[in-house]
Design an enzyme around this catalytic site. Sequence first.
Site: not given
Length: 994
Positions: A510, A437
Amino acid sequence: MLKQQFHENLEVQHVNLLPRRAFYIPYQQGEADYHFETRYNTRNATLLNGEWYFQYFESLEAYLNHSNKQESKTLTVPSVWNLYGYDQIQYLNTQYPIPFNPPYVPKDNPCGHYTRKFTIDEYDQQYDYHLNFEGVDSAFYVWINNEFIGYSQISHAISEFDISNFVKQGENNIEVLVLKYSDGTYLEDQDMFRHSGIFRDVYILKRATERVDDFKVETNLSDDLNAAQIDVKIERAHNLKSVEFQLYNPKGEEVASISGVNEHQFDVHNPHLWSTENPVLYTLYILTDQEVITQKVGIREVAIQNNQFYINGQSIKIRGTNYHDSHPETGYVMTESHFKKDLELMKQGNFNAIRTAHYPKSPLFYEMTDQYGFYVMSEADIETHGVVRLYGEDNNEDFNIIADDSKFETAIIERIEASIMPLKNYSSIVSWSLGNESGFGKNMVKGAARAKSLDNTRPIHYEGTLYRDKQQHYDLSNIDMISRMYPSPEEIEETYLSNPDLDKPFILCEYAHAMGNSPGDLHAYQTLVEQYDSFIGGFVWEWCDHAIQTGMKDGNPIFRYGGDFGEKLHDGNFCVDGIVFPNRVPHEGYYEFKQEHRPLNLVSQEDFKIVLRNQLDFIPAEKYMFVEATVTNLNGGKTISEIPLSNFLPHTAQTIDLSDYINIQHISDVILRYKLKYDDIFRHENFELGHDQIVYQRRTLKEQNEQSDETEILVTQTDKLIKVSVGKSETYVFNKDNASLESVLKHNHIVISQNTTNNIWRAPTDNDTNIKNDWAYSGYKDITTRVHDYQIVENETEVSLIFNIAMVNDAVPPVLFGTVTWHVQRNGTLNVTYDLERDMKAPYLPRFGLGLTLPKAFEQVKYYGKGPFSSYQDKGVANYLDDFGTTVTDNGEIHIRPQETGSHNETTFVEISDGCKKVIVTSDNTFSFNTTHYSLKQLTETTHKDALEPEDQTYLYIDYAQSGIGSNSCGPELNEAYRLNNRHIEFSFNLKFV
């Protein structure tokens, strides 16, 4: 003492650091073999773990101005000081904990001053002494005997300093100043508690001046897998005159030995290949005159071909989990026993892969995954997620601020190097991840290229390419897979899997956000994984709940999450999102993953002919497991038999005729349990690996009635109530205003003394977080029932009370309207029938059903439905249909933040009892039920598990259905197929009080 400050300089990541090298601890000739369990059992290592004198300062200025560095209080190393009463405990997901003003950090920068003595018994100038820190958050300066040694940052990286010219024989003094914040803080914005301190091992290595510094091991296989090459290369050495390489096979037999060269290729015939299913290790010894370096080697080859992920020539699937370093009592500190417990649970849960979210782990971890067998995606210590919060919520247009800023190039590349170079020789690492991220830009392009230059034998992962500026051209050739987090199954299939131009394998770094009662959509993802070769799998978010244990109550740990420590900024309980509790007790979601990843599964069935598929990658099914068939007949009797397997190769399917092995007469269902054939390190023989069930015909209950069908029924009324008496033993009282059953009197004993309720509310789950406000706004939480009119109809067999109702709340239209009918039968049975219409402009319903309040003594529960775990429309693959017994107290699992739990769908029979009296619920059609000692109000409003107080009632909920669970706490919206969104609800069931 701090003459120069480096922690606000992006160009300075370290000072006086030795070049990064492969991790090892050199032993002396003649010492016992190195093993991770006894890694420091060598005269070459001086472990500095233990008690250090410690002084905490609220700012660097306070430290600099404080002349008296007290040596009175101590702190254990490794540890994080936040858990010892210093500084602030803080949990943050995306927000930066400091102003975004790189490279600067606040003047009030908490710091810890560590000092201790250590002894060098026999100082020898013929040796070098190297000081190692395996993990310090976030930056530190170090001194030996009052002399500055160096500086380093990157919290999850090994820092090694040469202290040879600063130590002496006898007693020495070491000082370390650890800063909470540095310019590295902008690159370490991971979703976790923000702790500080020396949290990994500290030690001094005594090194021979003639030595190997760095080396690299690579393995290659022939096309037929019958031959392997192990390439060993000395990449850096010091005064090296000669070196010997020795290779031993997993049985301890010497394969080959060679001396005098800096690199060598071992040819291994008929090699034992390493995989998660068979993690066999060879042992490589690198010997110099005074040192022995031991490296375990798993012979394996990693490749990406045809948009698939290959290990040893076999296309495999990643069945993985994201794994933070998190412990409720020690924070970032993970010991060997902590790792071993987690790896044991992962093996037992059929996980084969781990993503080291979101930083490299300690070398100990990789030594263990080599031995125990896991595919590891090892991730760099890079996350800049906070940039999306600089100008509002989730502003992804700003995601690339750091990734595309040349000022951060040095820091980003340094972090990628630090994540690869020490760990390059671990066989369990099958891919590198550039971080998490952090957007995308030129720094990541250069970082990927640097990663490939360091190691071109493993694929590179990075999800952040999704956020690149599409108007610019970036070189993505060094990123080897397409990665996403939290897309819906529909988006995955439409955008990627069915795209003919897909040129890389697809992976979920994820997914299935396991927060609270979850995950509810796992099966849909796994179906796609098995359907498409190019979908190589994923890593669930995440392994364990992050929480701090602050004490005990009634023998249970008290856990606290974000906001419980007075933080100015925090992200609440978003850290409580694992498939095991902080103390590693599995959540129900853990068993969902275990079942989805079972090594044998039923892929089709026609009558008694079934097709099973061996999901193992390298082992024939019959060598790994056996099938135990439990047959239940229509009378509830059970028989168990074994179904033999033979020549059942990996990735193949076989057809089996069950009628050859089981008694099919009067069969209700058969459960196929897949059980381990032998003991291994984490599982015992007969350990259940998973199951499948085939239901041929549900069993039906033959009711035994206390009353005769000829029993007289008497109806009397008051202004508010309708009283129906069945003979002399049963009396039912109904409320005219809300159509509830107000009380039940059975043989002069009160069974129900509070009104039943028509329910549409459930205590919101964490996955309801984005819909619960809509539910509340629409009046669902405190909905009431309004009777418009009613009628009483009597016939020969029953009296029917027909109420025309609306379910209403202030300021909103009726949510549901129609009739509820209570049929009081002469045999004492109550039949409840709903016929309702729903306002389709309102949001979908959490649930619909009837709630009963019973005395607390009603504790024993029996049911015929899905169990033993909670089950909902989209959650319950770990369950099966059977007769189950439990208690109200033990039903479901209470989460750290209380919420809906304990429902069981596909039920047709429930009995709840106080040991004497019983309430029995039956239906010809399946329903859901739940029972608890906590009211909906308490479960909705209580924020912590330990604050719940069992009430003096037992609540029983009989539901037409509940909406599914999903994973919308961070993932996609609940699939429409699992929403209780019916326009029309017809629901009927029987109540009997015995």
